[in-house]
Design a protein around this motif. Structure first.
Motif, PDB file in Angstrom:
ATOM      1  N   ASP A  33      13.393   2.128   0.549  1.00 11.59           N
ATOM      2  CA  ASP A  33      12.689   0.842   0.649  1.00 11.59           C
ATOM      3  C   ASP A  33      11.233   0.919   0.208  1.00 11.59           C
ATOM      4  O   ASP A  33      10.351   0.363   0.874  1.00 11.59           O
ATOM      5  N   CYS A  34      10.989   1.617  -0.874  1.00 13.79           N
ATOM      6  CA  CYS A  34       9.601   1.773  -1.322  1.00 13.79           C
ATOM      7  C   CYS A  34       9.146   0.559  -2.130  1.00 13.79           C
ATOM      8  O   CYS A  34       9.862   0.080  -3.004  1.00 13.79           O
ATOM      9  N   TRP A  35       7.955   0.065  -1.799  1.00 15.57           N
ATOM     10  CA  TRP A  35       7.372  -1.015  -2.608  1.00 15.57           C
ATOM     11  C   TRP A  35       5.858  -0.896  -2.649  1.00 15.57           C
ATOM     12  O   TRP A  35       5.251  -0.255  -1.790  1.00 15.57           O
ATOM     13  N   VAL A 120       5.023  -7.516 -11.747  1.00 19.32           N
ATOM     14  CA  VAL A 120       5.780  -7.817 -10.532  1.00 19.32           C
ATOM     15  C   VAL A 120       7.267  -7.893 -10.897  1.00 19.32           C
ATOM     16  O   VAL A 120       7.633  -8.509 -11.901  1.00 19.32           O
ATOM     17  N   GLY A 121       8.106  -7.236 -10.118  1.00 22.76           N
ATOM     18  CA  GLY A 121       9.540  -7.211 -10.404  1.00 22.76           C
ATOM     19  C   GLY A 121       9.984  -5.930 -11.087  1.00 22.76           C
ATOM     20  O   GLY A 121      11.170  -5.644 -11.149  1.00 22.76           O
ATOM     21  N   SER A 122       9.018  -5.157 -11.599  1.00 23.51           N
ATOM     22  CA  SER A 122       9.388  -3.877 -12.208  1.00 23.51           C
ATOM     23  C   SER A 122       9.377  -2.786 -11.146  1.00 23.51           C
ATOM     24  O   SER A 122       9.066  -3.045  -9.980  1.00 23.51           O
ATOM     25  N   THR A 123       9.717  -1.569 -11.534  1.00 25.13           N
ATOM     26  CA  THR A 123       9.644  -0.451 -10.599  1.00 25.13           C
ATOM     27  C   THR A 123       8.802   0.667 -11.206  1.00 25.13           C
ATOM     28  O   THR A 123       8.658   0.761 -12.425  1.00 25.13           O
ATOM     29  N   ALA A 145       0.689  -9.772  -4.491  1.00 22.20           N
ATOM     30  CA  ALA A 145      -0.245  -9.631  -3.382  1.00 22.20           C
ATOM     31  C   ALA A 145       0.309 -10.222  -2.090  1.00 22.20           C
ATOM     32  O   ALA A 145      -0.033  -9.778  -0.994  1.00 22.20           O
ATOM     33  N   THR A 146       1.217 -11.200  -2.187  1.00 24.54           N
ATOM     34  CA  THR A 146       1.794 -11.797  -0.985  1.00 24.54           C
ATOM     35  C   THR A 146       3.031 -11.026  -0.512  1.00 24.54           C
ATOM     36  O   THR A 146       3.662 -11.402   0.462  1.00 24.54           O
ATOM     37  N   GLY A 147       3.392  -9.967  -1.216  1.00 24.15           N
ATOM     38  CA  GLY A 147       4.519  -9.140  -0.800  1.00 24.15           C
ATOM     39  C   GLY A 147       5.863  -9.666  -1.292  1.00 24.15           C
ATOM     40  O   GLY A 147       6.907  -9.192  -0.877  1.00 24.15           O
ATOM     41  N   LYS A 148       5.834 -10.678  -2.190  1.00 29.54           N
ATOM     42  CA  LYS A 148       7.090 -11.232  -2.707  1.00 29.54           C
ATOM     43  C   LYS A 148       7.441 -10.598  -4.035  1.00 29.54           C
ATOM     44  O   LYS A 148       6.564 -10.184  -4.784  1.00 29.54           O
TER      45      LYS A 148
END
Ligand SMILES: [Cu+2]
Length: 148
Positions: A33-35, A120-123, A145-148
């Motif tokens: 669960d890494c982000w 955002v959306g990449s890994t 920045a909002t964690g989405k």
């Protein structure tokens, strides 16, 4: 650098039984669960994940690194009353047969000096280093920045 895979390759022709034992003990830690909370400009980005230790000894996370940032530090947010501050730590211990979460408001990785703008959306691949010699590469999801 001692990668467990390197040692496994060397040991293979010698004795299959010892390889099995080694693989069991080296596979004690799991990262999931890494982000990464990607922040604009030069604002440091937080990294969050879960660690699981299936072994019967505590294991320390000693550091992380990634090509996406020039600096990756282990931090802990400490809250006293209404004041909270971040302190640098040199390790975080995952208890034997236990878990440790890096989450907003607690342990986190502070990523600084982005090497290129993150989408955002990449890994992003991040390497986790432990005091038992193990290194684990985990893909971390880039979020806004909002964690989405
Ligand atoms: Cu921090």
């Amino acid at each position: 650098m001692h990668s467990p895979f390197f040692r496994l390759t060397i040991a293979l022709p010698l004795a299959a039984a010892s390889v099995t034992a080694f693989a069991a003990s080296s596979g004690a830690i799991m990262v999931s669960d890494c982000w990464i909370r990607s922040m604009p400009g030069d604002v440091p980005s937080g990294g969050y994940f879960k660690l699981m230790n299936a072994g019967d000894k505590p294991v320390d996370l000693e550091g992380v690194s990634t090509g996406a940032f020039g600096v990756s530090m282990l931090h802990q947010t400490q809250t006293t009353g209404s004041t909270s501050k971040m302190v640098m730590i040199d390790k975080a211990t995952v208890p034997a047969n236990g878990r440790l979460a890096f989450a907003p408001g607690g342990y986190h990785v502070m990523f600084e000096k982005e090497t290129k703008p993150l989408t955002v959306g990449s890994t992003v691949p991040v390497t986790f280093k432990f005091n038992d010699g193990q290194s684990i590469v985990e893909q971390c999801a880039v979020k806004s920045a909002t964690g989405k």
